[in-house]
Motif scaffolding. Structure first.
Motif, short mmCIF file in Angstrom:
data_model
loop_
_atom_site.label_atom_id
_atom_site.label_comp_id
_atom_site.label_asym_id
_atom_site.label_seq_id
_atom_site.Cartn_x
_atom_site.Cartn_y
_atom_site.Cartn_z
N MET A 88 0.81 -1.21 0.00
CA MET A 88 0.00 0.00 0.00
C MET A 88 0.85 1.27 0.00
SD MET A 88 -3.24 0.83 -0.04
CE MET A 88 -4.17 -0.52 0.70
N PHE A 89 2.06 1.21 0.64
CA PHE A 89 2.85 2.44 0.82
C PHE A 89 4.29 2.32 0.32
CE2 PHE A 89 -0.27 1.96 4.28
CZ PHE A 89 -1.09 3.03 3.98
N HIS A 90 4.74 1.12 -0.08
CA HIS A 90 6.10 0.89 -0.57
C HIS A 90 7.16 1.25 0.47
CE1 HIS A 90 4.50 1.32 -4.98
NE2 HIS A 90 4.11 0.19 -4.39
N LEU A 91 6.78 1.14 1.75
CA LEU A 91 7.68 1.42 2.86
C LEU A 91 7.44 0.39 3.96
CD1 LEU A 91 7.13 5.29 2.98
CD2 LEU A 91 9.23 4.16 2.20
N THR A 92 8.37 0.29 4.90
CA THR A 92 8.23 -0.66 5.99
C THR A 92 7.68 0.05 7.23
OG1 THR A 92 10.51 -0.24 6.65
CG2 THR A 92 10.11 -2.12 5.18
N ARG A 93 7.26 -0.76 8.21
CA ARG A 93 6.63 -0.20 9.41
C ARG A 93 7.56 0.74 10.20
NH1 ARG A 93 2.01 -1.97 11.15
NH2 ARG A 93 2.29 -3.97 10.08
N PRO A 94 8.82 0.34 10.48
CA PRO A 94 9.69 1.28 11.21
C PRO A 94 9.92 2.58 10.45
CG PRO A 94 10.61 -0.94 11.24
CD PRO A 94 9.49 -0.96 10.27
N CYS A 95 10.06 2.47 9.13
CA CYS A 95 10.27 3.66 8.31
C CYS A 95 9.05 4.58 8.36
CB CYS A 95 10.57 3.25 6.87
SG CYS A 95 11.02 4.61 5.79
N ILE A 96 7.85 4.02 8.26
CA ILE A 96 6.62 4.81 8.31
C ILE A 96 6.46 5.46 9.67
CG2 ILE A 96 4.10 4.64 8.32
CD1 ILE A 96 4.37 2.53 6.09
N ALA A 97 6.81 4.72 10.74
CA ALA A 97 6.71 5.30 12.08
C ALA A 97 7.64 6.50 12.23
CB ALA A 97 7.05 4.24 13.13
N PHE A 98 8.84 6.38 11.68
CA PHE A 98 9.79 7.49 11.73
C PHE A 98 9.28 8.70 10.95
CE2 PHE A 98 13.48 9.75 10.01
CZ PHE A 98 14.16 10.05 11.18
N ILE A 99 8.75 8.44 9.75
CA ILE A 99 8.21 9.53 8.92
C ILE A 99 7.05 10.21 9.64
CG2 ILE A 99 6.94 10.02 6.78
CD1 ILE A 99 8.61 7.63 5.56
N THR A 100 6.17 9.42 10.26
CA THR A 100 5.02 9.98 10.96
C THR A 100 5.46 10.86 12.12
OG1 THR A 100 3.70 8.05 10.34
CG2 THR A 100 2.87 9.41 12.14
N ASP A 101 6.42 10.37 12.91
CA ASP A 101 6.91 11.16 14.04
C ASP A 101 7.58 12.45 13.57
OD1 ASP A 101 5.99 9.38 15.89
OD2 ASP A 101 7.91 8.38 16.23
N SER A 102 8.38 12.35 12.51
CA SER A 102 9.06 13.54 11.98
C SER A 102 8.05 14.55 11.45
CB SER A 102 10.02 13.13 10.85
OG SER A 102 11.00 12.23 11.31
N THR A 103 7.00 14.07 10.80
CA THR A 103 5.96 14.96 10.28
C THR A 103 5.21 15.63 11.41
OG1 THR A 103 5.72 13.53 8.33
CG2 THR A 103 3.94 15.09 8.77
N ARG A 104 4.94 14.88 12.47
CA ARG A 104 4.23 15.44 13.63
C ARG A 104 5.03 16.60 14.23
NH1 ARG A 104 3.58 11.05 16.10
NH2 ARG A 104 1.42 10.64 15.45
N ILE A 105 6.33 16.43 14.35
CA ILE A 105 7.18 17.49 14.89
C ILE A 105 7.11 18.73 14.01
CG2 ILE A 105 9.59 18.20 15.26
CD1 ILE A 105 10.16 15.28 15.99
N ARG A 106 7.27 18.53 12.70
CA ARG A 106 7.31 19.66 11.78
C ARG A 106 5.97 20.39 11.75
NH1 ARG A 106 11.57 22.15 8.81
NH2 ARG A 106 12.63 20.28 9.53
N MET A 107 4.88 19.65 11.86
CA MET A 107 3.56 20.28 11.85
C MET A 107 3.36 21.16 13.08
SD MET A 107 1.06 17.38 10.17
CE MET A 107 -0.33 18.48 9.93
#
Length: 372
Positions: free
Chosen positions: A41-60
């Motif tokens: 669905m996303f062409h990424l793995t779970r740890p990678c997605i978790a990292f992206i989500t956390d990084s996006t939350r900070i930036r937002m």
């Protein structure tokens, strides 16, 4: 560029500083997918997605956006799904009860946020140690010394209205299709070191370079006596190393083979990006005076490309051949080459390619994606 663990820890510290949740047991909308479905669905793995989500939350939190109507992980889900497939999945829309317009708005917002993370995840070598490390890896791969990366203009297909003839023509590139073009620099491992500009497809590569921040920095020698390795659509300069147009001897042939080998790294890198983020295969409609949204998507996918490499996430498998680099648009009037640049390139060839080196691979051996 080895930032995965240190930056992950920094992400957790910043989340705490901004009052975010860092509980690994806290539920996420991604939890409903098993690992195989997640990658499909996303062409990424779970740890990678978790990292992206956390990084996006900070930036937002940092950019002080108005309170989103959806949780950050849901907004990231919508955006990553669009990046992976170039369309918003009906399953995702139904799961989150979103309309197509809702998805477009979310993708626009999150793309701007992730593009803003480029200052953290896309890093040109600025210290002496970093420059030496990048240059030594390039030398080990192909024998060319004192190079800080591979330079190329990347074209991304768009749609433009043929009824607006002048605008339409401005987007048509040398291969005859409509596109936008951005300037990329990558290292020998396929990490993106710089991405700049988003211009109409008819733009000359040399014009991109001369008007870019990185181009001005290099030519002003802010990064020292180093090259970037560019194709034949660029002008040879003291800091852009192009192939010899008409090699006259074996050492010049060997240099051109080495140049082609390192330059192929960019082709593989962009091919990997476009397979993982299929939205880059067709960016939709564009208008000449409004390319910010396209630029944000290109830059956001570049950020995510670097993150996915640090998490060792393989791209989806190759289907057919990886498309070649765009041949580039050259000025019809011959350009007077700087004699100092010609001398510097000749000295490099004489020093490194006069005799076939045992370090250099045979000409038939090319770089593959597994090497990067």
């Amino acid at each position: 560029m080895a930032f995965a663990l240190p930056v992950w820890l920094a992400v957790q510290e910043e989340l705490l500083a901004y009052g975010g949740e860092v509980d690994p047991e806290s539920p996420s909308c991604f939890d409903d997918f098993d690992d195989e479905a997640l990658f499909q669905m996303f062409h990424l793995t779970r740890p990678c997605i978790a990292f992206i989500t956390d990084s996006t939350r900070i930036r937002m939190k940092k950019v002080a956006l108005k309170k989103p109507t959806l949780p950050v992980d849901a907004m990231v889900m919508v955006t990553l799904n669009y990046y992976a497939h170039g369309v918003s999945s009906a399953a995702i829309q139904q799961r989150l009860r979103l309309s197509q317009n809702d998805c477009l708005s979310i993708i626009c917002t999150v793309s701007g946020v992730i593009a803003g993370m480029a200052d953290q995840f896309i890093s040109f070598p600025l210290t002496r140690a970093a420059r030496t490390n990048v240059a030594l890896k390039i030398e080990k791969l192909c024998g060319i010394t004192d190079a800080l990366g591979v330079l190329a203009a990347a074209h991304f297909k768009i749609r433009a209205s043929p009824y607006e003839k002048d605008t339409f023509r401005s987007f048509v590139n040398t291969l005859g299709y409509t596109s936008v073009v951005s300037q990329f620099i990558c290292d020998s491992d396929g990490n993106i070191l710089s991405v700049e500009k988003c211009c109409v497809g008819s733009t000359f590569e040399q014009d991109l370079w001369e008007s870019s921040f990185k181009g001005r920095e290099m030519e002003d020698e802010l990064h020292g006596q180093y090259w970037v390795i560019g194709g034949s659509s660029y002008n040879l300069s003291k800091h852009v190393l192009t192939p010899v147009s008409e090699p006259a001897n074996e050492k010049e042939n060997r240099f051109n083979q080495a140049h082609a080998k390192i330059h192929d790294v960019m082709r593989i890198t962009l091919g990997s990006m476009k397979r993982r983020f299929r939205c880059l295969m067709q960016l939709g409609f564009a208008q000449e005076g409004s390319l910010d949204k396209k630029s944000n998507i290109i830059k956001a996918c570049s950020v995510l490309h670097n993150i996915s490499k640090k998490f060792s996430v393989p791209p989806p498998p190759v289907v057919g051949k990886i498309e070649p680099l765009h041949p580039g648009r050259q000025h019809s009037v011959p350009i007077q080459i700087n004699p100092e640049a010609l001398k510097a390139r000749q000295e490099l060839i004489d020093c490194n390619f006069s005799v076939a080196s045992s370090r250099q691979d045979p000409p038939s051996e090319t770089v593959t994606e597994e090497d990067l």
